[in-house]
Structure formats: C-alpha cells, structure tokens
Scaffold this active site. Structure first.
Site, PDB file in Angstrom:
ATOM      1  N   HIS A 447       6.582  11.644 -23.477  1.00 44.30           N
ATOM      2  CA  HIS A 447       6.475  12.814 -24.341  1.00 44.30           C
ATOM      3  C   HIS A 447       7.512  12.636 -25.656  1.00 44.30           C
ATOM      4  O   HIS A 447       7.215  12.829 -26.510  1.00 44.30           O
ATOM      5  CB  HIS A 447       6.791  13.904 -23.370  1.00 44.30           C
ATOM      6  N   GLU A 448       8.742  12.351 -25.159  1.00 45.23           N
ATOM      7  CA  GLU A 448       9.832  12.332 -26.089  1.00 45.23           C
ATOM      8  C   GLU A 448       9.714  11.049 -26.967  1.00 45.23           C
ATOM      9  O   GLU A 448       9.989  11.145 -28.051  1.00 45.23           O
ATOM     10  CB  GLU A 448      11.203  11.946 -25.419  1.00 45.23           C
ATOM     11  N   HIS A 451       7.533  12.103 -29.915  1.00 44.91           N
ATOM     12  CA  HIS A 451       8.255  13.000 -30.837  1.00 44.91           C
ATOM     13  C   HIS A 451       8.817  11.856 -31.528  1.00 44.91           C
ATOM     14  O   HIS A 451       8.883  11.994 -33.225  1.00 44.91           O
ATOM     15  CB  HIS A 451       9.327  13.725 -30.298  1.00 44.91           C
ATOM     16  N   GLU A 476       4.514  20.120 -30.911  1.00 46.00           N
ATOM     17  CA  GLU A 476       4.336  19.463 -29.416  1.00 46.00           C
ATOM     18  C   GLU A 476       2.774  18.644 -29.238  1.00 46.00           C
ATOM     19  O   GLU A 476       2.445  18.480 -28.327  1.00 46.00           O
ATOM     20  CB  GLU A 476       4.128  20.553 -28.321  1.00 46.00           C
ATOM     21  N   TYR A 589       3.273  25.966 -26.988  1.00 47.84           N
ATOM     22  CA  TYR A 589       3.048  24.668 -25.935  1.00 47.84           C
ATOM     23  C   TYR A 589       1.448  24.639 -25.595  1.00 47.84           C
ATOM     24  O   TYR A 589       1.199  23.431 -25.754  1.00 47.84           O
ATOM     25  CB  TYR A 589       3.888  24.949 -24.742  1.00 47.84           C
TER      26      TYR A 589
HETATM   27 ZN   LIG Z   1       8.682  18.278 -26.814  1.00 54.12          ZN
END
Ligand SMILES: [Zn+2]
Length: 653
Positions: A447-448, A451, A476, A589
C-alpha cells in the site's frame, strides 16, 4: 544543509542537522520566499512563466524544506532536533496560511487570470490557474471585508474545536481490572504485559491492550464492558464540540455561497457533488448487503445457539471462525514473509512492470542508522530517491506512511527528481529471528509503496500537481491498487520463502489465505459505508440545533445500514476522531477502492507483470499527478467507463 537549499538534486546532510541549523534554515526559507513573492507580485510581464511558474517555484522550495523538517519532526531520535523541527513546522505552517490569505497575491494572480495571455492557456496550465484562483476564493477572497473577517473568525474557532475534540479522545483514560480467570483466552505475553503487582490485570483502551482483548477474551461480560468504555472515549465533552463544529461548518459554507459544507468540500473532489456520493453509498449498501448477511449467518453458525450477534461479539467469533473453519495459522504464514525478501520482491515487480531499478546507496546520509536509501533509475538515468525507515523507535511516528520529501518539477536546469520516504513500524530482527511480517503487514508495505510509486514516477511539470498532489478521493487509488500484488500466488512465490528453509510458500497455505481473505468482508464494508454515510449526513442533511442528537442520528443510521444493533450506553460520535480530519471526506477510501479494483482487473486480464500495461498505467495515471482530471486519467487507462463489478468481486460477491 546550505547546498541542499540551493538545489534539491542532492540530499541534505542529515548528520550536520542540529536544532540551530533548523532554526536558521526556517528563517532563511521564509526570507527567500518573501523575496520570491515580491517577484511574483512585481513586474509588468503578464505571462504564465512570470506569474504562475514563479509561484509554483516558491511553493516548491518552501515545501521541500518543510518536507525535510516535517520528516524530522516525526522521526528524529535527537530530542533537540525533534523539538525544534516541531516548532519550525508550526512556524512554516503559519507562514503558509499567511500566503493563502495574502490579498495582494490573490489580486495579482486574479488579474493575470483575466489577461489575454491566460485566456489562451490549455491543459495543466489552464487547470493550475483555475484551481489556484478557486482556492483563494474558497478562502474567502470573493467576499466583502466584513464577511471575510467573520470567516477568519469561524476558521480559528474550528481549528481550536478540532484540537480539543482530538485531545479529549487522546487523553480519555479508562480501564477494567480483572482477575486471572477472566483473562482466559489471551496469550501469555499479553498477560505478562498487563499483570499488576497484586496479580490482577489492568486492560486499557489503548489499541495494543484493547484489540487483542476484544478478539481473544472468552469472558463476554468483560468484553462488553470494555467495548462500552471504548465507545465512550471523548464523551461527554465531545458532543457539544461536535454540535458546535457542525453548526460552524454550515455557517462557513453558507457564507461562501454553498448550501452545505459537504457541497463546499466535495466540489473540488472527483465526486463533485454530495448527490454523487449519496448515490454511491446507497447503491453500494444494496450490493454489499447480501454478502454481509452471508457473513453474519456464517458467524452465527459457530456460536452454537445464538440467534443474534452484538457488536462486542463479532471480533471474537470472527477469530474463532478463522481458526476453526479456515484453519489459518497467522504465525505459520509469517515464517514466509521476511522483510528484506518482501522489498526484493517489490523491486523485481517494479523492474518487470515499469522498467525501473532500485539501487541501494551505501554511505548515503540518513537521519538514523536504521534508514536505507535507494536511488531509483530508469535506463541508467536517475529518476528519484527512496528512503526506507522501517523499525519502531522512541518518538517516532507510530503508523505506516509515505512522506513526500521533494516533489518532481520541471526547472531550467532539468527535471527535479522526487524524493520520498516510507516510514513504518515493523518488528525488527532479533538474534533468534529476522524481521517477519504478518500478511496484513505485507499488504501495508505494498500500500505505502503504491503511494511511493505515485510520487517517484511523476512527470508533472509543476510541483503543485506532482505525484500524490491529487484530489483526496483519488489519492488512495494507486496505493489500494498495488495491494493486489500481495494477493497473487505467482507474484508471492518469487519472494515468499521460508526464512529458515527457503521453501516457497506452499500453495495449500496460500489457498487458505485466499479462502479467509473475504471472511467478514461484507460486514466490514457495511461498517465503512455507515461511517461514510454518517459523516456525509452530518455535513449535508443535518441541523444540529433542531434535529436529533449526533448519537441518536448515528444509532438510527446503524440500524438502517448494518446488521448489528447499536449498544445501549455508547456514544460513538464522540470517539470518532476522523469527523474532524475527514469532514465530509470519509467516503473517499471506499470510493477510491472501487476504481482501484476496476483498474486492477486490467492487470488481471493482461498480466500482473505485463510491461505494456505497466507503461500505460505510468503514462495515463502515475506520471500525471494532478495535472489532468483524475476521472479522465482513470478512463484513459481503462479505455472505457469505470464499473463497480471488480470491486464487488474483490469482496467475494
Ligand atoms: Zn494510503
């Protein structure tokens, strides 16, 4: 830090940074920004380059310095540096607020926006001027002086109320004291940590104490008691604060010409109008409910005789269900996820998919000895830098996040490459074991990293649009999209190796993980819809002075949307800290996840390591940042209108 200051291709020399140099650099960037501001304001040449690019350059330099100081304010182990960084961040934030309220600046840019030169602008340039002016006007510059003063006053009150609300939650302390027989079900190390001198156990509302108790404690009476205490955080003080906040937000929106606060917030998001979000939540509720009902029945089936589940029971039975019916042992899974292997695996994915290399840099300056640095290269040219700060320490930011340090930007001397940092808190290695992650933590890494890729692969000419500088209900998408790679066996078998035997993650074990993946997904999603709908209702269809109380409203929506009844004696809204930060944005989200899953379906069809799709994803989405409407980016990548099917499928529907 002096040379870094002139140009960001290099990186700061962290070893040399002390409290004094942070103070110095804070003063200096403010002086430099003032000088740069004079350039933006002055000069008769009304061109995009002289006005807008200069303005972008000013904010880029300011945010690049702030980025480093912000990082130190969340990661430094040096007490003096930590304190000074936190002070400097406040100074820089105030300076930034001042800029957004600078009337001379607004007038100057507004004048340019109405010039002949501006009228012919296209693409990202047109978008930039339009959004810059809109932002100033959302700050009240379209108002007469008296209203502007009122607005300022409301904003000050709102930020005080938000701080108070969060503080009331953070400072709220409560606990239960229980005996040996009542702690049955909890693991030994948990018991040791909670045992008091007299042999009793003290269970508090902090996550490491609360969550395992709700999951493992066999004593239902105490679980209920703790649950009720947990849902009273911030109560009773926060009810009034919430009511005042909602009323002031309404007033502020009206002053600025919006019917509701939600309209004010959502106007600049992908969704554009509250109505779109209302439809989204409603449609999703209907589609998700059948899965939630199935989940509920499945949970009931292992309770041996219950015909209803209370909120303090779902976590407990969910855990029993996973152990009994799915036979999934999280400890066993962990043995295959050694931290270094995970990153090696991700780097390999990035190489195949995007053609980029992560090259470890030895002897590179870092803010702590644990930190590792990678240079990111594409065909031998450097395109960015990534720092990994992965283990917990005192005073360090305690969640997982991707910190943008320097954003990409076109400059006369070439493209300024972006720098980013993943700041996480994974278990460090010990003499007996390397750092092993649960599969949930593995998806957090992906996930990170998603980004991070958004920041690193940017090609935006303007810093204002670079990387993750996109609307909140889109940000997101890349992160949730990339989580999917952690759920594919062909991907995992490349790096999920047993840390002792190097045996590949067995397919049978993976199949169990997949079977368990969607246990409770319907119930979980309904809960998210409830939070989103509640947040939206408060800011769009609620009058705090005449309608039911915030808690009554929440309970009514809970009955309407979810399958569990509200619990007598709780006050969830007082404990719901996100109401302050998200403010009509909580829906983002799930909203983003729907698009992320839709986009993933393209990779699923054409290959998770297919470089053609990877290139398309970079070209149409990641490289753009905010320089193009986010919805167009999605459509350009998909080559069609977006759909919800893939998201529903991902829930097991
Ligand atoms: Zn995030």
């Amino acid at each position: 830090m002096e040379s870094y200051f002139e140009f960001f291709y290099s990186s700061p020399n962290f070893e040399e940074i002390d409290a004094k140099s942070i103070r110095y650099i804070t003063d200096k960037i403010i002086r430099k920004s003032d000088a740069a501001l004079a350039v933006v304001l002055g000069g008769d040449t009304q061109t995009f380059e002289m006005k807008m690019e200069k303005w972008d350059e000013l904010t880029h330099k300011l945010s690049s310095i702030s980025g480093i100081i912000f990082l130190l304010a969340h990661t430094s182990s040096n007490k003096e540096v930590y304190n000074q960084a936190n002070q400097s961040i406040q100074v820089l934030q105030r300076y930034g607020n001042g800029l957004s309220l600078n009337e001379e600046l607004y007038k100057s840019l507004k004048k340019y926006s109405q010039s002949d030169d501006a009228r012919w602008l296209k693409g990202y340039k047109k978008k930039f001027i339009k959004e810059t002016i809109r932002e100033f006007e959302r700050n009240g510059f379209a108002l007469v002086q008296q209203d502007r003063d009122t607005l300022r006053n409301i904003k000050d009150q709102l930020s005080d109320l938000a701080n108070e609300f969060s503080r009331n939650i953070a400072e709220h302390q409560d606990q239960i004291i229980i005996s040996e027989k009542d702690i049955e079900g909890l693991p030994e190390d948990y018991k040791n940590r909670h045992k008091m001198e007299d042999g009793m156990y003290k269970i508090t509302l902090d996550s490491p104490s609360y969550r395992p108790f709700m999951r493992y404690a066999k004593n239902e009476k105490w679980r209920k008691e703790l649950y009720i205490k947990y849902l009273n955080k911030g109560n009773p003080k926060n009810t009034d604060i919430l009511i005042k906040t909602i009323a002031l937000r309404n007033q502020m929106a009206n002053l600025l010409g919006y019917k509701t606060y939600a309209q004010y917030v959502i106007e600049e998001r992908m969704a554009k109008t509250p109505n779109t979000v209302w439809n989204f939540e409603e449609e999703l509720t209907n589609k998700v409910k059948p899965k939630a009902e199935k989940d509920y029945k499945e949970l009931l089936s292992i309770t041996e005789g219950k015909n209803e589940l209370k909120s303090w029971e779902t976590g407990f039975y969910n855990n029993i269900l996973l152990e009994k019916n799915y036979n999934l042992n999280a400890e066993e899974v962990k043995q295959y996820f050694e931290l270094n292997n995970i990153f090696k695996g991700i780097f390999k994915i990035c190489k195949d998919l995007f053609g980029i290399d992560f090259v470890k840099m030895y002897h590179h300056s870092v803010w702590h000895e644990d930190v590792i640095v990678y240079e990111v290269r594409k065909k031998h040219s450097v395109i960015g830098k990534m720092y990994l700060d992965l283990y917990p320490r005192a005073n360090k930011y305690s969640h997982a996040a991707c910190f943008g340090l320097v954003s990409g930007r076109e400059t006369p001397r070439g493209y300024q490459t972006p720098h980013t940092a993943l700041v996480c808190n994974f278990p460090p290695s010990t003499p007996n074991s390397p750092s092993l992650l649960s599969h949930e933590q593995v998806t957090t890494v992906f996930h990170e990293f998603g980004h991070g890729l958004h920041q690193l692969l940017t090609k935006s000419p303007l810093a204002a649009f670079a990387g993750t500088s996109v609307v909140r209900d889109f940000v997101e998408v890349p992160s949730q999209l990339f989580e999917n790679w952690a759920w594919d066996y062909d991907i995992l078998k490349e790096f999920a190796l047993h840390h002792k035997t190097e045996e590949v993650l067995p397919k049978e074990l993976f199949d169990k993980m997949i079977a368990a993946r969607n246990v409770g997904s319907g119930l979980f999603t309904l809960q998210q819809i409830l939070y989103g709908t509640y947040d939206l209702t408060l800011h769009d269809k609620y009058n705090p002075l005449t309608d039911e109380s915030p808690n009554e409203l929440f309970n009514r929506l809970q009955r309407q949307i979810t399958l569990t009844a509200p619990v007598e004696g709780t006050d969830f809204p007082s404990a719901f800290g996100h109401l302050m930060g998200y403010a009509a944005g909580y829906y983002g989200y799930l909203w983003a996840k729907v698009y992320a899953e839709d986009m993933f379906s393209v990779f699923e069809k054409e290959g998770l390591l297919n470089p053609k799709v990877g290139k398309k994803y970079v070209d149409k989405v990641l490289s753009k940042g905010g320089s193009e409407e986010e919805m167009s980016q999605i459509k350009n990548f998909l080559g069609r209108e977006p759909k919800q099917e893939a998201f529903l499928k991902s829930l097991g529907l």
